[in-house]
Design a protein around this motif. Structure first.
Motif, PDB file in Angstrom:
ATOM      1  N   ALA A 126      -7.408  -1.361   7.721  1.00 33.11           N
ATOM      2  CA  ALA A 126      -7.047  -0.756   6.449  1.00 33.11           C
ATOM      3  C   ALA A 126      -5.756   0.039   6.522  1.00 33.11           C
ATOM      4  O   ALA A 126      -5.066   0.200   5.513  1.00 33.11           O
ATOM      5  N   MET A 127      -5.409   0.555   7.699  1.00 33.05           N
ATOM      6  CA  MET A 127      -4.160   1.299   7.867  1.00 33.05           C
ATOM      7  C   MET A 127      -3.700   1.199   9.308  1.00 33.05           C
ATOM      8  O   MET A 127      -4.522   1.260  10.229  1.00 33.05           O
ATOM      9  N   LEU A 173     -16.259   5.756  -4.133  1.00 32.44           N
ATOM     10  CA  LEU A 173     -15.134   6.686  -4.090  1.00 32.44           C
ATOM     11  C   LEU A 173     -14.141   6.243  -3.022  1.00 32.44           C
ATOM     12  O   LEU A 173     -14.527   5.827  -1.923  1.00 32.44           O
ATOM     13  N   VAL A 174     -12.866   6.354  -3.337  1.00 38.63           N
ATOM     14  CA  VAL A 174     -11.808   5.873  -2.450  1.00 38.63           C
ATOM     15  C   VAL A 174     -11.321   7.013  -1.563  1.00 38.63           C
ATOM     16  O   VAL A 174     -11.030   8.117  -2.047  1.00 38.63           O
ATOM     17  N   VAL A 175     -11.211   6.755  -0.277  1.00 38.25           N
ATOM     18  CA  VAL A 175     -10.673   7.736   0.662  1.00 38.25           C
ATOM     19  C   VAL A 175      -9.159   7.818   0.469  1.00 38.25           C
ATOM     20  O   VAL A 175      -8.471   6.795   0.409  1.00 38.25           O
ATOM     21  N   HIS A 176      -8.628   9.021   0.392  1.00 36.31           N
ATOM     22  CA  HIS A 176      -7.191   9.220   0.220  1.00 36.31           C
ATOM     23  C   HIS A 176      -6.418   8.579   1.379  1.00 36.31           C
ATOM     24  O   HIS A 176      -6.772   8.788   2.554  1.00 36.31           O
ATOM     25  N   GLY A 177      -5.361   7.870   1.048  1.00 33.47           N
ATOM     26  CA  GLY A 177      -4.490   7.353   2.100  1.00 33.47           C
ATOM     27  C   GLY A 177      -3.954   8.451   3.004  1.00 33.47           C
ATOM     28  O   GLY A 177      -3.989   8.322   4.244  1.00 33.47           O
ATOM     29  N   PRO A 178      -3.441   9.572   2.449  1.00 30.83           N
ATOM     30  CA  PRO A 178      -2.960  10.644   3.312  1.00 30.83           C
ATOM     31  C   PRO A 178      -4.041  11.262   4.198  1.00 30.83           C
ATOM     32  O   PRO A 178      -3.747  11.724   5.304  1.00 30.83           O
ATOM     33  N   PHE A 179      -5.293  11.282   3.729  1.00 36.23           N
ATOM     34  CA  PHE A 179      -6.397  11.798   4.551  1.00 36.23           C
ATOM     35  C   PHE A 179      -6.538  10.919   5.791  1.00 36.23           C
ATOM     36  O   PHE A 179      -6.612  11.416   6.931  1.00 36.23           O
ATOM     37  N   ALA A 213      -3.065  -0.881   4.091  1.00 37.53           N
ATOM     38  CA  ALA A 213      -3.219  -2.311   3.826  1.00 37.53           C
ATOM     39  C   ALA A 213      -4.447  -2.635   2.981  1.00 37.53           C
ATOM     40  O   ALA A 213      -4.486  -3.677   2.328  1.00 37.53           O
ATOM     41  N   ALA A 214      -5.452  -1.761   2.988  1.00 38.55           N
ATOM     42  CA  ALA A 214      -6.688  -2.021   2.240  1.00 38.55           C
ATOM     43  C   ALA A 214      -7.372  -0.691   1.969  1.00 38.55           C
ATOM     44  O   ALA A 214      -7.214   0.262   2.734  1.00 38.55           O
ATOM     45  N   PRO A 215      -8.155  -0.608   0.894  1.00 38.89           N
ATOM     46  CA  PRO A 215      -8.827   0.657   0.586  1.00 38.89           C
ATOM     47  C   PRO A 215     -10.015   0.926   1.503  1.00 38.89           C
ATOM     48  O   PRO A 215     -10.651   0.009   2.019  1.00 38.89           O
TER      49      PRO A 215
END
Length: 278
Positions: free
Chosen positions: A271-272, A210-216, A241-243
């Motif tokens: 990743a961010m 499952l992918v963590v939300h970027g906004p989260f 930059a990465a999931p």
């Protein structure tokens, strides 16, 4: 690499530039409280509003028969009907004025600012820039430019191998699980299936979990930056930059420069990144 984006189609999408819509709603304290709970922050939102509180309001609402197979609203409407199969919230830059007043009406005005194409290492990328302003009583409280990124399906993402991350005194280790992702999806009315439907995320979109939300992640970085600043933030921006994936540790860490924070994946990949100013 040969582009798969038809120039005529791109010009059609660029025809959305300048398109605008406005929505007015009363800012509900209980909606904000549920958002704060999903973030793991103080539930006394009347005293202190949670990180990126404006994301609790003006949620996208479409009829059930307008939802696509990935859980996103169908293409077209306010956003251009970009045909590349994957869509993500790639970046944002924000400016904050006075805090939003709960229990009062506010108006969101959103405008398509740009649509541009760029060839990437894994194929074509199309960026849609959306300017958003939230105002109360004619005073703009939040200015935000969101970057929505469209890309082809690409190759599946290999399972992420965990390494031993160096955890400093001011770092935070965050390990969001399926319940946290579901709650964040619920309070932001985000029905993208990669965040809660494991078979879909793995079999259809090629992710190892499952992918963590970027906004989260961005909201968690905002919270860290505000804690480091010791004062309300006036500016905040992030770039993905990465999931990131559920059930794996994520290091939320301040950088060497003031106002810089980052989310580091369990394999050491940044990743961010985000920058903030008070």
């Amino acid at each position: 690499m040969t582009s798969t984006v038809d120039p005529t189609e791109l010009e059609q999408w660029r025809g959305w530039i300048g398109r605008s819509e406005a929505r007015t709603e009363t800012l509900d304290a209980e909606a904000l409280r549920r958002y704060a709970a999903a973030l793991g922050e103080d539930l006394d939102v009347e005293r202190r509003q949670p990180s990126l509180a404006h994301w609790a309001f003006f949620l996208p609402v479409v009829a059930a028969d307008r939802i696509g197979p990935d859980g996103h609203p169908m293409r077209g409407g306010f956003l251009p009907p970009v045909s590349l199969s994957r869509r993500m919230f790639g970046a944002a830059a924000m400016e904050f004025g006075d805090a939003l007043v709960l229990g009062k009406a506010a108006t969101l005005t959103a405008t398509i600012a740009d649509v541009r194409h760029k060839p990437g290492r894994s194929g074509d990328l199309v960026f849609v820039e959306v300017d958003r302003e939230i105002a109360q009583d004619g005073v703009v409280k939040v200015r935000e430019r969101q970057t929505i990124v469209y890309r082809p399906a690409g190759v599946p993402v290999a399972p992420i191998e965990e390494t031993r991350l160096r955890v400093g005194e001011v770092d935070r280790v965050w390990r969001p699980g399926p319940v946290e992702l579901f709650r964040f999806s619920a309070v932001t009315f985000n029905s993208h299936r990669i965040h809660y439907d494991l078979p879909y995320a793995m079999d259809e979109e090629g992710y190892p979990g499952l992918v963590v939300h970027g906004p989260f992640t961005a909201a968690r970085l905002y919270g860290l930056a505000a804690e480091q600043a010791g004062a309300p933030l006036r500016r905040f921006g992030f770039r993905a930059a990465a999931p990131l994936f559920a059930n794996q540790p994520i290091l939320l860490s301040p950088g060497a420069e003031p106002g810089f924070v980052q989310a580091v994946r369990c394999d050491g990949t940044v990743a961010m990144t985000a920058t903030a100013a008070s």
